[in-house]
Design a protein around this motif. Structure first.
Motif, PDB file in Angstrom:
ATOM      1  N   PHE A  98      21.770 -23.952 -27.526  1.00 23.12           N
ATOM      2  CA  PHE A  98      21.799 -25.401 -27.768  1.00 23.12           C
ATOM      3  C   PHE A  98      22.828 -25.752 -28.832  1.00 23.12           C
ATOM      4  O   PHE A  98      22.926 -25.074 -29.862  1.00 23.12           O
ATOM      5  CB  PHE A  98      20.438 -25.889 -28.285  1.00 23.12           C
ATOM      6  N   VAL A  99      23.560 -26.839 -28.591  1.00 26.18           N
ATOM      7  CA  VAL A  99      24.410 -27.437 -29.621  1.00 26.18           C
ATOM      8  C   VAL A  99      24.041 -28.912 -29.683  1.00 26.18           C
ATOM      9  O   VAL A  99      24.135 -29.615 -28.682  1.00 26.18           O
ATOM     10  CB  VAL A  99      25.917 -27.317 -29.294  1.00 26.18           C
ATOM     11  N   PHE A 100      23.601 -29.369 -30.859  1.00 23.28           N
ATOM     12  CA  PHE A 100      23.200 -30.762 -31.012  1.00 23.28           C
ATOM     13  C   PHE A 100      24.268 -31.541 -31.776  1.00 23.28           C
ATOM     14  O   PHE A 100      25.210 -30.965 -32.315  1.00 23.28           O
ATOM     15  CB  PHE A 100      21.854 -30.848 -31.735  1.00 23.28           C
ATOM     16  N   GLN A 101      24.082 -32.852 -31.859  1.00 23.92           N
ATOM     17  CA  GLN A 101      25.043 -33.690 -32.576  1.00 23.92           C
ATOM     18  C   GLN A 101      25.092 -33.308 -34.057  1.00 23.92           C
ATOM     19  O   GLN A 101      26.134 -33.320 -34.686  1.00 23.92           O
ATOM     20  CB  GLN A 101      24.662 -35.167 -32.410  1.00 23.92           C
ATOM     21  N   PHE A 102      23.929 -32.968 -34.617  1.00 23.88           N
ATOM     22  CA  PHE A 102      23.864 -32.511 -36.007  1.00 23.88           C
ATOM     23  C   PHE A 102      23.740 -30.996 -35.968  1.00 23.88           C
ATOM     24  O   PHE A 102      23.001 -30.454 -35.163  1.00 23.88           O
ATOM     25  CB  PHE A 102      22.679 -33.170 -36.710  1.00 23.88           C
TER      26      PHE A 102
END
Length: 232
Positions: A98-102
């Protein structure tokens, strides 16, 4: 329906007729309205659409972080929609990054230590191998010389690149990225995009990017547009 679904070998994820409701009683909202998709190995996909159209909700379902009200999800040929929590958690750790905005990096750890965290959940890697892999991933995202830096010693773009490297720590078949460049300037945004694109095309991993940036979406192999809980 059997737990083993005959997809073609190139399909890493298949979702069929997903529905999701959020809220209760008169506040109940039909967020996803029968969404289906197939993701093939080695391709980069994007889902673009306005805020509130359901794209992040869909990403959370596909990442097994939330459960749909109706419909099925297969990942690497295993039916996940009916699986118990422990099976879903194991699949998430093994198959999905997973890569999130934060970036959600832990400030008390260095860049390489942050990347090693997901590896510690997997049996079979010794500390030396984990460190080697973390350093190789940092080099891959262009931060080979900053492996010992703490989070606050890195720029926003660098922190997000560490987050991308961490998403790749367990060599997942599928990387889900939710607005990964939403907080970054154009140069850093393009850099993150290029890294994700090369992961798909050179390493055969599948990338699904959620974005409201139509220019980035247009550069993916397959661009899906979402509106009001369904693809248009």
């Amino acid at each position: 329906m059997s737990a083993h679904h005959p997809t073609t070998p190139s399909v890493i994820l298949k979702a069929s007729n997903l529905h999701r409701y959020l809220g209760a009683a008169e506040n109940r909202v039909h967020v996803l309205k029968g969404v289906s998709l197939e993701l093939e190995k080695g391709k980069m996909y994007s889902i673009a659409g306005p805020s509130g159209c359901g794209k992040s909700t869909l990403l959370y379902l596909l990442g097994l972080l939330d459960q749909q009200d109706q419909g099925d999800i297969w990942i690497a040929d295993h039916l996940m929609s009916m699986a118990c929590d422990s099976t879903r958690t194991a699949a998430r750790n093994r198959l999905i990054g997973f890569v999130f905005q934060f970036h959600f990096l832990l400030p008390e750890f260095t860049a390489e230590e942050n990347i090693m965290l997901p590896m510690r959940k997997q049996a079979g890697l010794n500390p030396t191998d984990m460190l080697k892999r973390a350093r190789r991933l940092l080099a891959q995202v262009g931060l080979g010389d900053k492996n010992k830096r703490f989070t606050q010693q890195l720029s926003g773009g660098e922190q997000q690149r560490v987050a991308v490297a961490r998403a790749l720590a367990n060599q997942p078949a599928l990387v889900l990225a939710d607005e990964p460049s939403g907080n970054l300037d154009v140069r850093n945004s393009n850099h993150i995009f290029s890294i994700l694109q090369s992961i798909a095309h050179e390493q055969g991993q599948t990338i699904l990017l959620v974005t409201h940036n139509p220019e980035l979406a247009a550069r993916t192999d397959v661009s899906l547009k979402m509106r009001d809980g369904t693809f248009v």
